[in-house]
Design an enzyme around this catalytic site. Structure first.
Site, PDB file in Angstrom:
ATOM      1  CB  SER A 123      -0.898   0.012   1.240  1.00 13.01           C
ATOM      2  OG  SER A 123      -1.461   1.297   1.395  1.00 13.01           O
ATOM      3  CG  HIS A 148      -4.067  -1.521  -1.373  1.00 11.64           C
ATOM      4  ND1 HIS A 148      -5.194  -2.270  -1.660  1.00 11.64           N
ATOM      5  CD2 HIS A 148      -4.401  -0.734  -0.323  1.00 11.64           C
ATOM      6  CE1 HIS A 148      -6.167  -1.948  -0.815  1.00 11.64           C
ATOM      7  NE2 HIS A 148      -5.714  -1.013   0.006  1.00 11.64           N
ATOM      8  CG  ASP A 166      -5.124   2.449   1.176  1.00 12.57           C
ATOM      9  OD1 ASP A 166      -6.103   1.688   1.097  1.00 12.57           O
ATOM     10  OD2 ASP A 166      -4.004   2.093   1.582  1.00 12.57           O
ATOM     11  CG  MET A 196      -8.195   7.145   2.953  1.00 11.22           C
ATOM     12  SD  MET A 196      -7.377   7.073   4.563  1.00 11.22           S
ATOM     13  CE  MET A 196      -6.494   5.514   4.409  1.00 11.22           C
ATOM     14  CG  HIS A 226      -9.275   0.157  -0.018  1.00 14.96           C
ATOM     15  ND1 HIS A 226      -8.655  -0.073   1.197  1.00 14.96           N
ATOM     16  CD2 HIS A 226     -10.607   0.134   0.228  1.00 14.96           C
ATOM     17  CE1 HIS A 226      -9.586  -0.221   2.138  1.00 14.96           C
ATOM     18  NE2 HIS A 226     -10.773  -0.084   1.575  1.00 14.96           N
ATOM     19  CG  MET A 247     -11.167   3.226   2.736  1.00 16.41           C
ATOM     20  SD  MET A 247      -9.584   3.098   3.569  1.00 16.41           S
ATOM     21  CE  MET A 247      -8.506   3.263   2.152  1.00 16.41           C
ATOM     22  CG  MET A 254     -11.592  -3.026   5.536  1.00 20.56           C
ATOM     23  SD  MET A 254     -10.095  -2.600   4.623  1.00 20.56           S
ATOM     24  CE  MET A 254      -9.163  -1.663   5.860  1.00 20.56           C
ATOM     25  N   GLY A 304      -8.732   3.816   7.553  1.00 15.91           N
ATOM     26  CA  GLY A 304      -8.428   5.226   7.764  1.00 15.91           C
ATOM     27  C   GLY A 304      -6.947   5.517   7.950  1.00 15.91           C
ATOM     28  CG  PHE A 305      -5.482   6.543  10.515  1.00 19.48           C
ATOM     29  CD1 PHE A 305      -4.998   7.804  10.197  1.00 19.48           C
ATOM     30  CD2 PHE A 305      -6.763   6.427  11.050  1.00 19.48           C
ATOM     31  CE1 PHE A 305      -5.773   8.942  10.418  1.00 19.48           C
ATOM     32  CE2 PHE A 305      -7.541   7.564  11.279  1.00 19.48           C
ATOM     33  CZ  PHE A 305      -7.042   8.823  10.953  1.00 19.48           C
ATOM     34  N   GLY A 362      -0.498   1.298   9.757  1.00 20.92           N
ATOM     35  CA  GLY A 362       0.240   1.055  10.985  1.00 20.92           C
ATOM     36  C   GLY A 362      -0.561   0.579  12.175  1.00 20.92           C
ATOM     37  CG  ASP A 400      -6.155  -2.909   3.446  1.00 17.08           C
ATOM     38  OD1 ASP A 400      -5.046  -2.698   3.959  1.00 17.08           O
ATOM     39  OD2 ASP A 400      -6.808  -2.044   2.822  1.00 17.08           O
ATOM     40  N   GLY A 401      -4.772  -4.478   6.423  1.00 17.09           N
ATOM     41  CA  GLY A 401      -4.637  -3.886   7.746  1.00 17.09           C
ATOM     42  C   GLY A 401      -3.821  -4.751   8.682  1.00 17.09           C
ATOM     43  N   GLY A 402      -2.650  -4.272   9.074  1.00 22.70           N
ATOM     44  CA  GLY A 402      -1.841  -4.974  10.057  1.00 22.70           C
ATOM     45  C   GLY A 402      -1.208  -6.253   9.555  1.00 22.70           C
ATOM     46  N   GLY A 460       1.102  -2.251   4.076  1.00 18.97           N
ATOM     47  CA  GLY A 460       1.642  -0.903   3.962  1.00 18.97           C
ATOM     48  C   GLY A 460       2.928  -0.752   4.734  1.00 18.97           C
ATOM     49  CB  SER A 461       3.570   0.072   8.277  1.00 18.86           C
ATOM     50  OG  SER A 461       2.648  -0.856   8.791  1.00 18.86           O
TER      51      SER A 461
HETATM   52  C1  DX5 Z   1      -6.103   1.410   5.972  1.00 21.68           C
HETATM   53  C2  DX5 Z   1      -5.740   1.137   4.545  1.00 21.68           C
HETATM   54  C3  DX5 Z   1      -4.650   0.154   4.383  1.00 21.68           C
HETATM   55  C4  DX5 Z   1      -3.327   0.583   4.976  1.00 21.68           C
HETATM   56  C5  DX5 Z   1      -2.702  -0.632   5.539  1.00 21.68           C
HETATM   57  O1  DX5 Z   1      -7.318   2.057   6.043  1.00 21.68           O
HETATM   58  O2  DX5 Z   1      -6.863   0.653   3.821  1.00 21.68           O
HETATM   59  O3  DX5 Z   1      -4.471  -0.221   3.014  1.00 21.68           O
HETATM   60  O4  DX5 Z   1      -2.446   1.155   4.050  1.00 21.68           O
HETATM   61  O5  DX5 Z   1      -1.560  -0.270   6.238  1.00 21.68           O
HETATM   62  P1  DX5 Z   1      -0.815  -1.282   7.217  1.00 21.68           P
HETATM   63  O6  DX5 Z   1      -0.367  -2.450   6.377  1.00 21.68           O
HETATM   64  O7  DX5 Z   1       0.295  -0.479   7.770  1.00 21.68           O
HETATM   65  O8  DX5 Z   1      -1.819  -1.710   8.264  1.00 21.68           O
HETATM   66 ZN    ZN Z   2      -6.482  -0.238   1.832  1.00 19.71          ZN
END
Ligand code: DX5
Ligand code: ZN
Length: 228
Positions: A18, A41, A43, A45, A74, A76, A145, A150-151, A153, A183-185, A205-206
């Site tokens: 991401s 990916h 994002d 928002m 994606h 949002m 999800m 939204g964020f 990390g 998606d997420g963590g 992402g992170s």
């Molecule tokens: C969060 C995003 C994710 C985000 C994931 O709302 O949809 O795509 O980038 O980031 P990590 O992998 O750091 O959780």
């Molecule tokens: Zn995403």
């Protein structure tokens, strides 16, 4: 090898870094760091559907021109019925909108497909998957999800694993070709449980962009998802 290594889902693990965690001042170079990923990916928002603002269609149009790999968008955003088709027209390989935001999801998915994109539906953690199981033939991707959107990390929500298992069973039983995305963590640790529960596309992402060597991080995630 774990048992998950023998499942079809684990064998076909796809990694989608991401760019939310990338350096927004150097996006072309940041795409180059993940050139051996399966897709990027993206994002989107809008500060309405989620309390954060990232980028929009003009930036995606430019990313599409310079990216070495397909775009997995994606959304949002509020009112995807109005805004999602533009991302398909821009050439995104897949466009995923949120179940909670769409007014006419079947009509929207059909429009995205008619524009040449794969159509995806995303579910927030508290959104049940069951109402969507009769609509699997209408979509190409289901995004479960594993954080509140939204964020980047945030920590992976283990409580989503049963939802992933129910979605995997329904997809396999339906005969429809639907990718099951998380998606997420996602890290080399959490990806093992997600793959075992049936996910086959992993957004990270992170854990990719936070690594000194993004290519090695992608390879590490692929290997962990495949059970080696
Ligand atoms: C969060 C995003 C994710 C985000 C994931 O709302 O949809 O795509 O980038 O980031 P990590 O992998 O750091 O959780
Ligand atoms: Zn995403």
């Amino acid at each position: 090898m774990t048992e998950s290594a023998t499942t079809p889902a684990a064998r076909h693990a796809r990694i989608h870094p991401s760019i939310l965690s990338a350096d927004f001042a150097n996006l072309e170079a940041e795409l180059g760091r993940i050139a051996d990923a399966d897709s990027v990916h993206v994002d989107i928002m809008d500060n309405h559907f989620v309390p954060n603002l990232t980028l929009g269609l003009p930036v995606v149009q430019r990313l599409q021109q310079v990216s070495p790999i397909p775009l997995d968008v994606h959304l949002m955003i509020a009112d995807p019925d109005r805004w999602a088709p533009g991302y398909a027209e821009a050439g995104a390989a897949s466009v995923t909108f949120h179940a909670e935001a769409a007014t006419a999801p079947v009509r929207l998915a059909r429009e995205l497909r008619s524009l040449g994109a794969r159509a995806g539906v995303a579910l927030r953690p508290a959104t049940p998957v069951e109402p969507w199981l009769d609509l699997l033939a209408e979509i190409d991707l289901l995004l479960v999800m594993t954080v509140e959107p939204g964020f980047g990390g945030q920590a992976f929500l283990d409580v989503m694993l049963p939802k992933l298992r129910r979605a995997r069973a329904a997809i396999d039983g339906s005969g429809a070709e639907v990718a099951l995305q998380v998606d997420g963590g996602v890290t080399t640790e959490t990806i093992v449980a997600a793959a075992d529960a049936g996910a086959d596309v992993f957004v990270a992402g992170s854990s990719v962009y936070g690594a000194a060597d993004a290519a090695a991080a992608i390879a590490g995630l692929r290997g962990a998802a495949r059970g080696r």
